[in-house]
Design a protein around this motif. Structure first.
Motif, short mmCIF file in Angstrom:
data_model
loop_
_atom_site.label_atom_id
_atom_site.label_comp_id
_atom_site.label_asym_id
_atom_site.label_seq_id
_atom_site.Cartn_x
_atom_site.Cartn_y
_atom_site.Cartn_z
N TRP A 78 0.84 -1.19 0.00
CA TRP A 78 0.00 0.00 0.00
C TRP A 78 0.87 1.24 0.00
O TRP A 78 1.89 1.30 0.71
N ARG B 66 0.59 5.77 -0.43
CA ARG B 66 -0.33 6.89 -0.33
C ARG B 66 0.34 8.16 -0.81
O ARG B 66 1.55 8.29 -0.78
N GLU C 291 4.22 7.82 -1.02
CA GLU C 291 4.92 7.25 0.11
C GLU C 291 4.53 5.79 0.30
O GLU C 291 3.34 5.45 0.28
N VAL D 4 3.56 2.77 2.42
CA VAL D 4 2.92 2.61 3.73
C VAL D 4 3.20 1.24 4.33
O VAL D 4 3.58 1.13 5.50
N SER D 5 3.02 0.21 3.53
CA SER D 5 3.17 -1.15 4.03
C SER D 5 3.41 -2.10 2.87
O SER D 5 2.98 -1.84 1.75
N TYR E 278 6.11 -1.96 7.63
CA TYR E 278 5.32 -0.75 7.77
C TYR E 278 6.24 0.46 7.89
O TYR E 278 7.31 0.38 8.48
N THR E 279 5.80 1.56 7.33
CA THR E 279 6.51 2.79 7.57
C THR E 279 6.27 3.21 9.02
O THR E 279 5.24 2.89 9.62
N SER F 230 5.40 5.76 10.63
CA SER F 230 4.26 6.58 11.02
C SER F 230 2.96 5.80 11.19
O SER F 230 2.03 6.30 11.81
N VAL F 231 2.89 4.58 10.65
CA VAL F 231 1.66 3.80 10.75
C VAL F 231 1.81 2.53 11.56
O VAL F 231 0.80 1.89 11.88
N ASP G 222 -2.96 11.10 8.10
CA ASP G 222 -3.16 9.93 7.25
C ASP G 222 -3.96 10.27 6.00
O ASP G 222 -4.11 9.42 5.13
N TYR H 234 -4.89 6.51 -1.33
CA TYR H 234 -4.18 5.26 -1.08
C TYR H 234 -4.22 4.38 -2.31
O TYR H 234 -5.27 4.17 -2.92
#
Length: 124
Positions: A36, A38, A46, A48-49, A60-61, A63-64, A90, A94
């Motif tokens: 994922w 976003r 960026e 995300v995962s 995971y990045t 921030s999440v 957030d 996405y």
């Protein structure tokens, strides 16, 4: 033809939850890492995962981490992102993509067939 379709976004208040889904076609979903990504207005896309083909490894990045959970159902060729404790930061569109990789600097994919994405908006 390679195609990914994202869904599940929406408007939610801070602290709320959403579950995103991504269906994939035209690729060997079951043996590809999926991720994922976003993109917020004015910012670069960026990572995300990212989840490995079997679902046993996930990244995971920062921030999440602890708030989001990536999962997949290979039989359904579907990727999910459970997002809890959402924050205004957030807010983004996405996207999902195959062949993600975790490396120095973040999560990346060289995917060239990005879908429409699904909008996530978190209000305060």
């Amino acid at each position: 033809q390679v195609q990914v379709v994202e869904s599940g976004g929406g408007l939610v208040q801070a602290g709320g939850s959403l579950r995103l889904s991504c269906t994939a076609s035209g690729l060997t979903f079951g043996n590809k890492a999926m991720g994922w990504f976003r993109q917020a207005p004015g910012k670069e896309r960026e990572g995300v995962s990212c989840i490995g083909w079997s679902g046993s490894i996930a990244y995971y990045t920062d921030s999440v981490r602890g708030r989001f959970t990536i999962s997949r159902d290979n039989a359904k060729k579907t990727l999910y992102l459970q997002m809890n404790s959402l924050k205004p930061e957030d807010t983004a569109i996405y996207y999902c993509a195959p062949d993600c990789a975790n490396r120095e600097g973040g999560i990346y994919s060289s995917f060239g067939y990005w879908g429409q994405g699904t909008q996530v908006t978190v209000s305060s």
